[in-house]
Design an enzyme around this catalytic site. Structure first.
Site, short mmCIF file in Angstrom:
data_model
loop_
_atom_site.label_atom_id
_atom_site.label_comp_id
_atom_site.label_asym_id
_atom_site.label_seq_id
_atom_site.Cartn_x
_atom_site.Cartn_y
_atom_site.Cartn_z
N THR A 145 0.86 -1.18 0.00
CA THR A 145 0.00 0.00 0.00
C THR A 145 0.90 1.24 0.00
O THR A 145 2.12 1.14 -0.02
CB THR A 145 -0.93 0.05 1.24
OG1 THR A 145 -0.14 0.39 2.39
CG2 THR A 145 -1.63 -1.27 1.47
N ARG A 146 0.25 2.42 0.06
CA ARG A 146 1.01 3.68 0.11
C ARG A 146 1.27 4.12 1.56
O ARG A 146 1.72 5.25 1.80
CB ARG A 146 0.25 4.77 -0.66
CG ARG A 146 1.15 5.93 -1.12
CD ARG A 146 0.40 6.86 -2.06
NE ARG A 146 -0.77 7.45 -1.44
CZ ARG A 146 -0.76 8.56 -0.69
NH1 ARG A 146 0.37 9.19 -0.46
NH2 ARG A 146 -1.88 9.02 -0.18
N LYS A 147 1.02 3.26 2.52
CA LYS A 147 1.28 3.58 3.92
C LYS A 147 2.76 3.35 4.23
O LYS A 147 3.14 2.49 5.02
CB LYS A 147 0.38 2.73 4.83
CG LYS A 147 -1.10 3.04 4.68
CD LYS A 147 -1.95 2.16 5.58
CE LYS A 147 -3.43 2.46 5.42
NZ LYS A 147 -4.28 1.56 6.26
N THR A 148 3.58 4.15 3.57
CA THR A 148 5.03 4.03 3.71
C THR A 148 5.58 5.19 4.53
O THR A 148 4.88 6.16 4.82
CB THR A 148 5.68 4.00 2.33
OG1 THR A 148 5.18 5.09 1.56
CG2 THR A 148 5.36 2.70 1.60
#
Length: 312
Positions: A145-148
């Site tokens: 995901t883009r939860k970086t």
């Protein structure tokens, strides 16, 4: 667990800016005087990098550049994507040899090890999730995901790729993902999709987060390319995905696509999925399973760097 060979040299994917990011890491770690460097001096030394816990080696280009910027050379004894597999009999694995001035080896030590540990941990978790999904019979895409981490995204996304999973969208410009806040602000899914398509053109897919089967159907009717069934219970998820696939079949399916240029919307599943519970969501009507569990809260792989004592 068998570890598949990576499909290519992923370093070719890295953007032009990535080396300047590493320069900033080194500047952050030693912002003023190098007191430890004063102690060891500039004499040429050789150091061994050891892998001391199980994982998948990932992050090689970043470590290469860290030491290159410090005037050191590195020789890898394992290929990126290989298993790091210590045993009771062999508690540490020789991963690489680094040569250069002692001061420079130590300037790069912690920056390199931290980067390698995090990237390898993500690759290892990604590989485990992928293998488990394949063993369960799932043939679709496993994605991150883009939860970086801000400022560290390139490393985390890179680790996913080395681990064998899809890195999903890289940033807000990579795909038009319409979530609940977009929809509430615009007024409806249909309005949000139409607005997105008016500026995104043909080059970007439009992806819509849906909370119910009715919302998914509205998104598909509005022209979404991908719909995400978000936070569905497993039984609801399986029923909704099967119904959406049936909708497509009843509308003519593949034959209709050939005749009218229609296309089937991809079905993605997300929300609270982990290595432990994902099996319930691996139904054949799902195309993509995305989870932040492969890169958030992931254990790192333990590496160390030891300068070798000179023979007396």
């Amino acid at each position: 667990m068998s570890v598949p060979t990576p499909l290519g040299d992923y370093s070719h994917l890295l953007p032009p800016s990535w080396k300047s990011v590493i320069t900033s890491w080194l500047a952050e770690d030693t912002p003023s005087f190098d007191y430890g460097g004063f102690v060891v001096g500039e004499g040429e030394e050789e150091a061994i990098m050891w892998g001391k816990s199980e994982g998948v080696l990932a992050g090689v280009p970043f470590v290469d550049e860290i030491f290159a910027q410090l005037g050191c050379s590195i020789t890898w004894h394992l290929k990126e994507g290989s298993a790091v597999s210590p045993t009771k009999e062999t508690p540490k694995i020789k991963v690489a040899t680094v040569k250069g001035p002692a001061r420079c080896l130590l300037l790069g030590e912690r920056v390199a090890l931290n980067t390698l540990a995090r990237c390898s941990g993500i690759a290892w978790k990604s590989r485990r999730v992928l293998v488990k999904a394949r063993e369960a019979g799932f043939k679709g895409i496993i994605a991150g995901t883009r939860k970086t981490t801000p400022g560290f995204r390139v490393v985390e996304k890179y680790g996913m790729l080395v681990g064998g999973v899809d890195a999903h969208r890289y940033d807000l410009s990579s795909m038009v993902m319409l979530k609940d806040n977009h929809i509430w602000s615009k007024g409806s899914i249909t309005q949000a999709v139409q607005s997105a398509k008016s500026v995104a053109g043909f080059a970007l897919r439009v992806h819509v987060e849906c909370q119910s089967l009715a919302e998914a159907r509205e998104a598909i009717a509005a022209g979404a390319d991908i719909i995400m069934l978000d936070n569905f219970a497993p039984t609801e998820l399986n029923a909704a995905a099967a119904q959406l696939r049936q909708d497509w079949v009843q509308s003519g399916g593949e034959e209709s696509e050939k005749k009218a240029g229609a296309k089937r919307c991809l079905i993605e599943v997300s929300g609270g999925l982990t290595e432990e519970n994902m099996a319930e969501s691996l139904c054949p009507d799902v195309d993509i399973l995305s989870t932040s569990a492969i890169h958030q809260g992931v254990s790192t792989v333990d590496f160390s760097l030891k300068i070798q004592p000179k023979a007396k």
